[in-house]
Design a protein around this motif. Structure first.
Motif, short mmCIF file in Angstrom:
data_model
loop_
_atom_site.label_atom_id
_atom_site.label_comp_id
_atom_site.label_asym_id
_atom_site.label_seq_id
_atom_site.Cartn_x
_atom_site.Cartn_y
_atom_site.Cartn_z
N GLN A 34 0.81 -1.22 0.00
CA GLN A 34 0.00 0.00 0.00
C GLN A 34 0.84 1.27 0.00
OE1 GLN A 34 -3.20 0.06 -0.59
NE2 GLN A 34 -3.28 -2.17 -0.62
N VAL A 35 2.04 1.21 0.56
CA VAL A 35 2.92 2.38 0.55
C VAL A 35 3.34 2.67 -0.89
CG1 VAL A 35 5.16 3.28 1.31
CG2 VAL A 35 3.73 1.97 2.90
N LEU A 36 3.68 1.62 -1.63
CA LEU A 36 4.04 1.79 -3.03
C LEU A 36 2.85 2.31 -3.85
CD1 LEU A 36 6.05 1.45 -5.38
CD2 LEU A 36 5.27 -0.93 -5.56
N VAL A 37 1.68 1.78 -3.58
CA VAL A 37 0.47 2.23 -4.29
C VAL A 37 0.23 3.71 -4.02
CG1 VAL A 37 -2.03 1.96 -4.44
CG2 VAL A 37 -0.57 -0.06 -4.33
N GLU A 38 0.36 4.11 -2.77
CA GLU A 38 0.16 5.52 -2.42
C GLU A 38 1.20 6.40 -3.12
OE1 GLU A 38 -0.66 8.12 1.60
OE2 GLU A 38 0.69 6.39 1.71
N ARG A 39 2.45 5.93 -3.18
CA ARG A 39 3.50 6.69 -3.85
C ARG A 39 3.22 6.82 -5.35
NH1 ARG A 39 8.46 3.68 -3.14
NH2 ARG A 39 7.73 3.53 -1.01
N MET A 40 2.74 5.74 -5.96
CA MET A 40 2.45 5.77 -7.40
C MET A 40 1.22 6.62 -7.70
SD MET A 40 4.85 4.21 -8.84
CE MET A 40 5.80 4.96 -7.55
N ALA A 41 0.28 6.68 -6.79
CA ALA A 41 -0.92 7.49 -7.00
C ALA A 41 -0.58 8.97 -7.11
CB ALA A 41 -1.92 7.25 -5.86
N ARG A 42 0.55 9.38 -6.57
CA ARG A 42 0.97 10.78 -6.67
C ARG A 42 1.34 11.18 -8.10
NH1 ARG A 42 5.05 10.16 -1.88
NH2 ARG A 42 3.59 9.62 -0.25
N HIS A 43 1.54 10.18 -8.96
CA HIS A 43 1.86 10.47 -10.36
C HIS A 43 0.61 10.75 -11.19
CE1 HIS A 43 6.14 9.52 -10.15
NE2 HIS A 43 5.82 8.54 -9.34
N PHE A 44 -0.56 10.75 -10.54
CA PHE A 44 -1.83 10.95 -11.23
C PHE A 44 -2.58 12.10 -10.58
CE2 PHE A 44 -0.54 6.62 -11.87
CZ PHE A 44 -0.85 6.37 -13.20
N ASP A 45 -3.37 12.82 -11.40
CA ASP A 45 -4.16 13.91 -10.84
C ASP A 45 -5.50 13.38 -10.32
OD1 ASP A 45 -5.77 13.55 -13.08
OD2 ASP A 45 -5.34 15.48 -13.97
N ALA A 46 -6.37 14.28 -9.88
CA ALA A 46 -7.65 13.88 -9.28
C ALA A 46 -8.56 13.17 -10.28
CB ALA A 46 -8.36 15.12 -8.72
N HIS A 73 8.47 1.46 -11.34
CA HIS A 73 7.35 2.38 -11.11
C HIS A 73 6.64 2.73 -12.41
CE1 HIS A 73 9.24 3.87 -7.07
NE2 HIS A 73 8.95 2.59 -7.07
N GLN A 74 7.43 2.89 -13.48
CA GLN A 74 6.84 3.15 -14.80
C GLN A 74 5.92 2.00 -15.20
OE1 GLN A 74 10.26 3.50 -17.30
NE2 GLN A 74 10.98 5.38 -16.31
N GLN A 75 6.40 0.77 -15.01
CA GLN A 75 5.62 -0.40 -15.40
C GLN A 75 4.35 -0.52 -14.56
OE1 GLN A 75 8.47 -3.57 -15.17
NE2 GLN A 75 9.34 -3.08 -17.17
N LEU A 96 -3.76 0.16 -7.32
CA LEU A 96 -3.62 1.49 -7.91
C LEU A 96 -4.80 1.80 -8.82
CD1 LEU A 96 -1.91 4.05 -8.25
CD2 LEU A 96 -0.66 2.85 -10.08
N ILE A 97 -5.21 0.85 -9.62
CA ILE A 97 -6.37 1.04 -10.51
C ILE A 97 -7.61 1.34 -9.68
CG2 ILE A 97 -7.90 -0.14 -12.13
CD1 ILE A 97 -5.33 -1.64 -13.13
N ARG A 98 -7.80 0.58 -8.62
CA ARG A 98 -8.97 0.80 -7.74
C ARG A 98 -8.89 2.16 -7.06
NH1 ARG A 98 -8.11 -4.90 -6.15
NH2 ARG A 98 -9.61 -6.07 -7.37
N ARG A 99 -7.69 2.50 -6.63
CA ARG A 99 -7.53 3.79 -5.95
C ARG A 99 -7.87 4.96 -6.88
NH1 ARG A 99 -3.95 5.69 -1.38
NH2 ARG A 99 -4.00 7.92 -1.65
N LEU A 100 -7.52 4.81 -8.14
CA LEU A 100 -7.81 5.87 -9.11
C LEU A 100 -9.21 5.72 -9.69
CD1 LEU A 100 -4.36 5.90 -10.90
CD2 LEU A 100 -5.20 7.51 -9.19
N ASP A 101 -9.97 4.80 -9.13
CA ASP A 101 -11.38 4.57 -9.50
C ASP A 101 -11.54 4.13 -10.95
OD1 ASP A 101 -14.05 4.33 -8.81
OD2 ASP A 101 -14.54 6.35 -9.43
N LEU A 102 -10.66 3.23 -11.36
CA LEU A 102 -10.76 2.67 -12.70
C LEU A 102 -11.10 1.19 -12.62
CD1 LEU A 102 -7.56 4.27 -14.19
CD2 LEU A 102 -9.89 4.99 -14.58
N LYS A 103 -11.52 0.71 -11.46
CA LYS A 103 -11.72 -0.72 -11.26
C LYS A 103 -12.78 -1.31 -12.17
CE LYS A 103 -14.66 0.19 -7.32
NZ LYS A 103 -14.28 1.17 -6.40
N GLY A 104 -13.73 -0.53 -12.63
CA GLY A 104 -14.76 -1.05 -13.52
C GLY A 104 -14.21 -1.38 -14.90
#
Length: 181
Positions: free
Chosen positions: A74-86, A99-101, A171-179
């Protein structure tokens, strides 16, 4: 070759006997092993023995419990989420390849499944999903990592269906792309 045991059950023995009698009565010569298996399978309601065997195998696979999924970092997921906007658009290219992958999986989740895309179509989808202005590198990296395949002439692109790693799913779920995954 080892013998695979296949349980054979019918709901109505009388119907089985009638079907067997009918099929055996129509033959004039001695039947082989495979022909007898097909007659038994048809009498039980299957198309042929291969259909019966496939149904048994599918039933066994469905009864087997799915392996527990690995926990995501989850720490890595949180760090990667910073590379995306709202809105879930990719705003900056990470320095580390791993991280790119991981971030490429988010882009993969936005691509349609089972659809052949032309180069302009995939470019539009990629451009809508990022803000740092280099759709060519993203398209190339999607192909290099095996998330997208393309024809040798680079005219047709198609998403490759794979199971994302636990961190990518999170990360996909966190950015709300899970569907879309």
């Amino acid at each position: 070759m080892s013998k695979t045991l296949l349980p054979f059950a019918v709901n109505d023995v009388s119907a089985l006997a009638r079907a067997l009698g009918r099929e055996l009565g129509e033959t004039e010569r001695k039947l082989g092993h495979v022909q007898l298996l097909n007659i038994l399978a048809r009498a039980a309601g299957y198309r042929n023995f291969q259909h019966f065997r496939a149904q048994v195998a599918a039933g066994e696979r469905l009864e087997t419990p799915l392996p527990a999924s690995e926990p995501a970092d989850q720490v890595l997921v949180e760090r990667m989420a910073r590379h995306f906007d709202a809105q879930g658009r990719w705003v900056r290219w990470p320095a580390k390849t791993s991280h790119q992958q991981l971030c490429l999986w988010v882009l993969w989740a936005r691509l349609p499944t089972d659809v052949a895309l032309s180069e302009p179509e995939i470019n539009r989808l990629i451009q809508a999903a990022h803000l740092f202005g280099d759709h060519a590198i993203l398209r190339r990296e999607l192909v290099n990592t095996g998330l997208v395949e393309r024809t040798p002439d680079c005219k047709v692109y198609r998403r490759v269906e794979r199971r994302p790693p636990p961190e990518a799913l999170a990360l996909i779920r966190r950015l709300d792309l899970k569907g879309r995954a």
